[in-house]
Design a protein around this motif. Structure first.
Motif, PDB file in Angstrom:
ATOM      1  N   GLY A   1     -31.352  53.427  30.835  1.00 48.41           N
ATOM      2  CA  GLY A   1     -30.929  53.558  29.447  1.00 48.41           C
ATOM      3  C   GLY A   1     -29.507  53.096  29.284  1.00 48.41           C
ATOM      4  O   GLY A   1     -28.750  52.983  30.260  1.00 48.41           O
ATOM      5  N   THR A   2     -29.123  52.821  28.050  1.00 47.97           N
ATOM      6  CA  THR A   2     -27.790  52.293  27.802  1.00 47.97           C
ATOM      7  C   THR A   2     -26.690  53.279  28.179  1.00 47.97           C
ATOM      8  O   THR A   2     -25.582  52.872  28.524  1.00 47.97           O
ATOM      9  CB  THR A   2     -27.643  51.918  26.315  1.00 47.97           C
ATOM     10  OG1 THR A   2     -27.970  53.055  25.511  1.00 47.97           O
ATOM     11  CG2 THR A   2     -28.577  50.779  25.947  1.00 47.97           C
ATOM     12  N   ASP A   3     -26.990  54.578  28.098  1.00 47.06           N
ATOM     13  CA  ASP A   3     -25.977  55.573  28.433  1.00 47.06           C
ATOM     14  C   ASP A   3     -26.112  56.078  29.869  1.00 47.06           C
ATOM     15  O   ASP A   3     -25.517  57.084  30.235  1.00 47.06           O
ATOM     16  CB  ASP A   3     -26.024  56.750  27.459  1.00 47.06           C
ATOM     17  CG  ASP A   3     -27.417  57.345  27.333  1.00 47.06           C
ATOM     18  OD1 ASP A   3     -28.350  56.798  27.945  1.00 47.06           O
ATOM     19  OD2 ASP A   3     -27.576  58.349  26.612  1.00 47.06           O
ATOM     20  N   LEU A   4     -26.895  55.375  30.668  1.00 47.20           N
ATOM     21  CA  LEU A   4     -27.019  55.704  32.088  1.00 47.20           C
ATOM     22  C   LEU A   4     -26.300  54.621  32.888  1.00 47.20           C
ATOM     23  O   LEU A   4     -26.674  53.440  32.812  1.00 47.20           O
ATOM     24  CB  LEU A   4     -28.491  55.765  32.506  1.00 47.20           C
ATOM     25  CG  LEU A   4     -29.301  56.948  31.962  1.00 47.20           C
ATOM     26  CD1 LEU A   4     -30.784  56.770  32.289  1.00 47.20           C
ATOM     27  CD2 LEU A   4     -28.790  58.264  32.536  1.00 47.20           C
ATOM     28  N   PRO A   5     -25.279  54.965  33.651  1.00 51.09           N
ATOM     29  CA  PRO A   5     -24.555  53.941  34.410  1.00 51.09           C
ATOM     30  C   PRO A   5     -25.453  53.208  35.401  1.00 51.09           C
ATOM     31  O   PRO A   5     -25.228  52.033  35.694  1.00 51.09           O
ATOM     32  CB  PRO A   5     -23.456  54.739  35.127  1.00 51.09           C
ATOM     33  CG  PRO A   5     -23.909  56.159  35.101  1.00 51.09           C
ATOM     34  CD  PRO A   5     -24.738  56.316  33.875  1.00 51.09           C
ATOM     35  N   GLU A   6     -26.446  53.885  35.919  1.00 55.39           N
ATOM     36  CA  GLU A   6     -27.434  53.251  36.804  1.00 55.39           C
ATOM     37  C   GLU A   6     -28.753  53.992  36.631  1.00 55.39           C
ATOM     38  O   GLU A   6     -28.778  55.149  36.204  1.00 55.39           O
ATOM     39  CB  GLU A   6     -26.981  53.290  38.257  1.00 55.39           C
ATOM     40  CG  GLU A   6     -26.759  54.674  38.814  1.00 55.39           C
ATOM     41  CD  GLU A   6     -26.253  54.651  40.241  1.00 55.39           C
ATOM     42  OE1 GLU A   6     -26.408  55.671  40.923  1.00 55.39           O
ATOM     43  OE2 GLU A   6     -25.725  53.608  40.668  1.00 55.39           O
ATOM     44  N   PRO A   7     -29.868  53.318  36.901  1.00 50.76           N
ATOM     45  CA  PRO A   7     -31.177  53.957  36.683  1.00 50.76           C
ATOM     46  C   PRO A   7     -31.339  55.229  37.515  1.00 50.76           C
ATOM     47  O   PRO A   7     -30.833  55.331  38.636  1.00 50.76           O
ATOM     48  CB  PRO A   7     -32.176  52.875  37.121  1.00 50.76           C
ATOM     49  CG  PRO A   7     -31.429  51.588  37.006  1.00 50.76           C
ATOM     50  CD  PRO A   7     -30.002  51.909  37.348  1.00 50.76           C
ATOM     51  N   LEU A   8     -32.037  56.189  36.942  1.00 51.79           N
ATOM     52  CA  LEU A   8     -32.415  57.390  37.680  1.00 51.79           C
ATOM     53  C   LEU A   8     -33.660  57.070  38.490  1.00 51.79           C
ATOM     54  O   LEU A   8     -34.635  56.534  37.955  1.00 51.79           O
ATOM     55  CB  LEU A   8     -32.691  58.536  36.702  1.00 51.79           C
ATOM     56  CG  LEU A   8     -31.535  58.965  35.805  1.00 51.79           C
ATOM     57  CD1 LEU A   8     -32.025  59.973  34.764  1.00 51.79           C
ATOM     58  CD2 LEU A   8     -30.413  59.574  36.630  1.00 51.79           C
ATOM     59  N   ARG A   9     -33.643  57.401  39.748  1.00 50.26           N
ATOM     60  CA  ARG A   9     -34.770  57.095  40.624  1.00 50.26           C
ATOM     61  C   ARG A   9     -35.351  58.413  41.147  1.00 50.26           C
ATOM     62  O   ARG A   9     -34.742  59.092  41.966  1.00 50.26           O
ATOM     63  CB  ARG A   9     -34.324  56.200  41.774  1.00 50.26           C
ATOM     64  CG  ARG A   9     -33.629  54.918  41.295  1.00 50.26           C
ATOM     65  CD  ARG A   9     -33.293  53.974  42.420  1.00 50.26           C
ATOM     66  NE  ARG A   9     -32.481  52.856  41.958  1.00 50.26           N
ATOM     67  CZ  ARG A   9     -32.969  51.774  41.347  1.00 50.26           C
ATOM     68  NH1 ARG A   9     -34.280  51.687  41.156  1.00 50.26           N
ATOM     69  NH2 ARG A   9     -32.167  50.801  40.945  1.00 50.26           N
ATOM     70  N   LEU A  10     -36.527  58.759  40.632  1.00 46.58           N
ATOM     71  CA  LEU A  10     -37.201  59.994  41.024  1.00 46.58           C
ATOM     72  C   LEU A  10     -38.403  59.644  41.882  1.00 46.58           C
ATOM     73  O   LEU A  10     -39.202  58.756  41.532  1.00 46.58           O
ATOM     74  CB  LEU A  10     -37.664  60.766  39.783  1.00 46.58           C
ATOM     75  CG  LEU A  10     -36.620  60.972  38.675  1.00 46.58           C
ATOM     76  CD1 LEU A  10     -37.253  61.684  37.488  1.00 46.58           C
ATOM     77  CD2 LEU A  10     -35.425  61.754  39.201  1.00 46.58           C
ATOM     78  N   ARG A  11     -38.569  60.348  42.994  1.00 47.54           N
ATOM     79  CA  ARG A  11     -39.677  60.072  43.896  1.00 47.54           C
ATOM     80  C   ARG A  11     -40.462  61.354  44.154  1.00 47.54           C
ATOM     81  O   ARG A  11     -39.901  62.448  44.231  1.00 47.54           O
ATOM     82  CB  ARG A  11     -39.161  59.489  45.218  1.00 47.54           C
ATOM     83  CG  ARG A  11     -38.477  58.136  45.059  1.00 47.54           C
ATOM     84  CD  ARG A  11     -39.408  57.092  44.511  1.00 47.54           C
ATOM     85  NE  ARG A  11     -38.778  55.790  44.325  1.00 47.54           N
ATOM     86  CZ  ARG A  11     -38.281  55.358  43.170  1.00 47.54           C
ATOM     87  NH1 ARG A  11     -38.338  56.148  42.093  1.00 47.54           N
ATOM     88  NH2 ARG A  11     -37.745  54.160  43.084  1.00 47.54           N
ATOM     89  N   ALA A  12     -41.764  61.190  44.293  1.00 40.21           N
ATOM     90  CA  ALA A  12     -42.650  62.344  44.415  1.00 40.21           C
ATOM     91  C   ALA A  12     -42.441  63.121  45.706  1.00 40.21           C
ATOM     92  O   ALA A  12     -42.726  64.315  45.760  1.00 40.21           O
ATOM     93  CB  ALA A  12     -44.109  61.889  44.319  1.00 40.21           C
ATOM     94  N   ASP A  13     -41.946  62.461  46.740  1.00 45.35           N
ATOM     95  CA  ASP A  13     -41.773  63.180  48.004  1.00 45.35           C
ATOM     96  C   ASP A  13     -40.537  64.068  47.991  1.00 45.35           C
ATOM     97  O   ASP A  13     -40.410  64.976  48.810  1.00 45.35           O
ATOM     98  CB  ASP A  13     -41.706  62.200  49.185  1.00 45.35           C
ATOM     99  CG  ASP A  13     -40.634  61.138  48.994  1.00 45.35           C
ATOM    100  OD1 ASP A  13     -40.092  61.035  47.869  1.00 45.35           O
ATOM    101  OD2 ASP A  13     -40.341  60.407  49.963  1.00 45.35           O
ATOM    102  N   THR A  14     -39.609  63.835  47.041  1.00 44.91           N
ATOM    103  CA  THR A  14     -38.406  64.655  46.965  1.00 44.91           C
ATOM    104  C   THR A  14     -38.300  65.445  45.663  1.00 44.91           C
ATOM    105  O   THR A  14     -37.725  66.529  45.646  1.00 44.91           O
ATOM    106  CB  THR A  14     -37.146  63.780  47.115  1.00 44.91           C
ATOM    107  OG1 THR A  14     -37.157  62.759  46.106  1.00 44.91           O
ATOM    108  CG2 THR A  14     -37.104  63.136  48.498  1.00 44.91           C
TER     109      THR A  14
END
Length: 216
Positions: A44-57
């Motif tokens: 998103g424009t207000d996110l400095p970098e993408p959020l990366r969510l993974r199912a194992d964590t």
């Protein structure tokens, strides 16, 4: 117990991701392999970098984000709200394993309720029908829990398409307060009724006395 729940959440996330993929592609019936661990990326424009969510964590968050888009039908509305009414856009990419499969644009603050846009061109190369959809009322809170900097929404916690459960302020859930208010209103009503009855009684007595004097 906690580990078992996390394993179940991981499997569920993979299953949801595989189910999403099956909505856009149709092939001959075959034994489906076990779903790979899923994940989602949120930009998103207000996110400095993408959020990366993974199912194992973070299986719970992955399931919650995928649940925001896993109900979409094959066709949506051809047009959506005006650009000025959409608010900030957050692009969610669903992954199976490490491979991006599907992408959606989420607008949690759109006028009239959350909106979802599904592009025709998808990351894995297949095409689907582009369209606009009503989002779940829980979209904003789900994205906020995932790390998107959105203001907390106190009036929605969950819900289906175009609907959701409303959270009442805590003071409205106080049964003692409600009972006191109800008794107070009842007492006020009884006093009002007594006053009306006394007024009627006095009036009737006055009329009767006046008639009696005139008939003498």
């Amino acid at each position: 117990m906690v580990r078992q729940m996390r394993r179940w959440a991981t499997v569920l996330a993979g299953t949801l991701a595989a189910a999403l993929l099956s909505l856009g592609t149709a092939g001959p019936a075959a034994a489906a392999p076990a779903p790979a661990p899923a994940g989602v990326d949120i930009a998103g424009t207000d996110l400095p970098e993408p959020l990366r969510l993974r199912a194992d964590t973070q299986p719970d968050l992955v399931v919650a984000v995928i649940d925001q888009v896993n109900f979409l039908g094959r066709t949506g509305a051809p047009t959506g709200p005006k650009a000025a009414d959409l608010g900030p856009k957050y692009t969610v990419v669903v992954l199976v394993g490490d491979t991006p499969k599907q992408t959606y644009d989420l607008y949690p603050d759109a006028a009239g309720g959350p909106r979802i846009f599904r592009p025709a061109k998808q990351p894995d190369g297949h095409k689907t029908s582009a369209g606009w959809f009503l989002g779940r009322l829980s979209m904003s809170e789900t994205l906020r829990a995932a790390g998107v900097p959105l203001e907390r929404q106190f009036d929605t916690v969950s819900g289906g398409v175009g609907g959701g459960e409303r959270v009442l302020p805590e003071d409205t859930l106080d049964p003692a307060k409600d009972l006191d208010e109800a008794l107070g209103e009842l007492q006020h009503l009884l006093l009002l009724n007594v006053a009306v009855m006394l007024t009627i009684t006095v009036g009737l007595a006055g009329i009767a006395l006046l008639i009696r004097r005139r008939t003498r």
